[in-house]
Every structure is written in C-alpha cells, then in structure tokens.
Design a protein around this motif. Structure first.
Motif, short mmCIF file in Angstrom:
data_model
loop_
_atom_site.label_atom_id
_atom_site.label_comp_id
_atom_site.label_asym_id
_atom_site.label_seq_id
_atom_site.Cartn_x
_atom_site.Cartn_y
_atom_site.Cartn_z
N THR A 199 26.98 54.07 30.32
CA THR A 199 28.06 53.10 30.41
C THR A 199 27.62 51.83 31.13
O THR A 199 26.61 51.80 31.83
CB THR A 199 29.27 53.69 31.15
OG1 THR A 199 28.92 53.90 32.53
CG2 THR A 199 29.72 54.98 30.53
N ASP A 256 29.63 48.37 33.33
CA ASP A 256 30.88 47.93 33.94
C ASP A 256 31.13 46.49 33.50
O ASP A 256 30.48 45.57 33.99
CB ASP A 256 30.78 48.02 35.47
CG ASP A 256 32.14 47.90 36.14
OD1 ASP A 256 33.14 47.76 35.42
OD2 ASP A 256 32.19 47.92 37.38
N LYS A 290 34.74 50.16 32.70
CA LYS A 290 33.59 50.93 32.21
C LYS A 290 33.68 51.11 30.70
O LYS A 290 34.70 51.53 30.16
CB LYS A 290 33.52 52.30 32.89
CG LYS A 290 32.83 52.26 34.26
CD LYS A 290 32.48 53.65 34.72
CE LYS A 290 31.67 53.62 36.01
NZ LYS A 290 30.34 53.02 35.80
#
Length: 253
Positions: free
Chosen positions: A96, A98, A104
């Motif tokens: 992932t 941010d 996320k």
C-alpha cells in the motif's frame, strides 16, 4: 592429387563450420510476428517499488493538495523528482501507499495503467477531468555471468527489454551461452526460474522479452570455448588454406 582433394575438402568444411557456428552468436534469427501481446507490456507495481504520482488539472490550485512535498515519512508525490531514490511513494510491505485525502491505497499487483484508472475514478469526487502521470522510479535489473560489465543496471524508463539490459552490460561475451539465458523473476515474493533463447526471433513474443523491475539475468559460459575463440580467426584460416591450395596447384603442374 590426393593432397589437393584433402585441402579442398578441408576448406569446404571450414566454410560450413563457420556458417553453423555463427548461428550461435546472431540475435533474433528466423521469423516473428509483430502483433504480439508483449508489445502492450506494462510493468506490475510490486512491494518496495518507489512510484511517482503527479496529479494535474486545469485549475492548478485544486490539484496541489494531491501533489505533496516531502513529509516526515520521506514520501513525495509529483513535482520534479528527477532520479532521487528517496522521493516518490514507497510501496510498503503490505503493498500500500498513503495517498493525500484518499488515505491508504492498495497498489501492489496493479499495472501503471490500472492504477491510473483507479486514481482517476477516485479523484473525480474532488477534481474535474484530472490527468494523472505515474512512473516507477527505482526500476533496476541485475545482469550476471558472461557479459562485459556485470552488475545492477538502473533505468529511467519502465519499458526495458532484455536487449536493453545486455546493451547496458556491454553485450554477451563470445563465451556466453546465448541459447540458455536464465531470468530469475520475483513476483509478490514468489521466485520463478525461466530460460530464453536470444538467437530466436520469437523471443519478442516471450513474456520475458520485457523485463520486470528486480529481474536477475544470468548468462552461462560455454563448456567448450574452442568454437568461440576460433571464430574470429576463421577468415585467416580460410585464406591460408586457399593460399596453400593455390601453391600446390602451381607446383604440381
């Protein structure tokens, strides 16, 4: 006459051997079909990739919040990032990043085009007709074995072929086995060992013609080096045999 016949046969054999041996060294021999799936290749985003995401709109002030500067976590989106390896969004161990406002986002396993479409859809709630540019910043492959300059090769483009990597490595040496080039590919933690033949034209249709980031290319050496070392001297050998044949013909008249 027996000597003359023997020399003639030797000359003919040398010519034939030279034709056969060169097939071991020429790239992309034979026919191939340009309408192949590899032509549409896009690298797949993986964990530990560092990606640049730049969001543009006609109203710059609206898109600025989505192009963050370097923050406490060392991430940066958009802007003039150049080749600085510490900039961009680092894909974490969970796959992932941010992203501003959106939070996320799971991006590992997406192609660049798939991620662009996903972000475009999500940002429509905030922006009108956003334009999104995405690039992998740390695209690198490792080339080992029988090449002039082995090592880690980095690229500013995300479409890198096996020939690009070999060119950056100074090409395969005369002792390199072009018919059995190993590519070690790591996808989401799973390694695969694959063999390609650089001398075949249908290499361009192979899923390994375009490289993925972090691929390892290994060029084996030939067990017998005599054909490789003799190849550059074949013209001299043929000329010598031809000269000797001519001299014998003149002396036996």
């Amino acid at each position: 006459m027996k000597k003359i016949s023997l020399l003639f046969l030797l000359l003919l054999a040398l010519v034939q051997v030279s034709c056969v041996s060169k097939k071991k060294y020429y790239y992309l021999q034979g026919d191939y079909n340009m309408g192949n799936a590899a032509a549409n290749y896009e690298p797949i985003i993986q964990k530990d990739d560092r990606i640049s995401i730049q969001v543009l709109t006609y109203q710059r002030e609206l898109s600025e919040p989505f192009n963050i500067d370097i923050g406490a976590n060392g991430n940066m989106g958009g802007g003039n990032i150049g080749n600085n390896p510490n900039m961009g969004y680092l894909v974490d161990s969970e796959g992932t990043i941010d992203f501003p406002t959106l939070g996320k986002l799971s991006v590992a396993g997406y192609t660049i085009e798939q991620l662009r479409l996903m972000l475009t859809d999500k940002l429509k709630a905030f922006l009108v007709d956003p334009i999104i540019n995405i690039r992998i910043l740390n695209f690198k492959v490792t080339v080992l074995g029988a090449v002039a300059s082995p090592g880690v090769k980095t690229f500013t483009t995300n479409r890198v072929t096996i020939l690009d990597a070999l060119a950056e490595s100074g090409d395969v040496s005369p002792f390199g086995l072009r018919q059995e080039v190993m590519i070690i590919r790591d996808y989401q933690g799973v390694k695969s060992f694959n063999t390609i033949d650089l001398t075949k034209a249908d290499l361009v249709n192979s899923p390994f013609y375009y490289l993925d980031q972090n691929d390892v290319i290994y060029i084996r050496e030939r067990k017998a080096k005599i054909d490789a070392t003799a190849l550059p001297n074949l013209p001299i050998i043929i000329s010598t045999v031809s000269f000797l044949t001519t001299m014998i013909l003149l002396l036996t008249r």
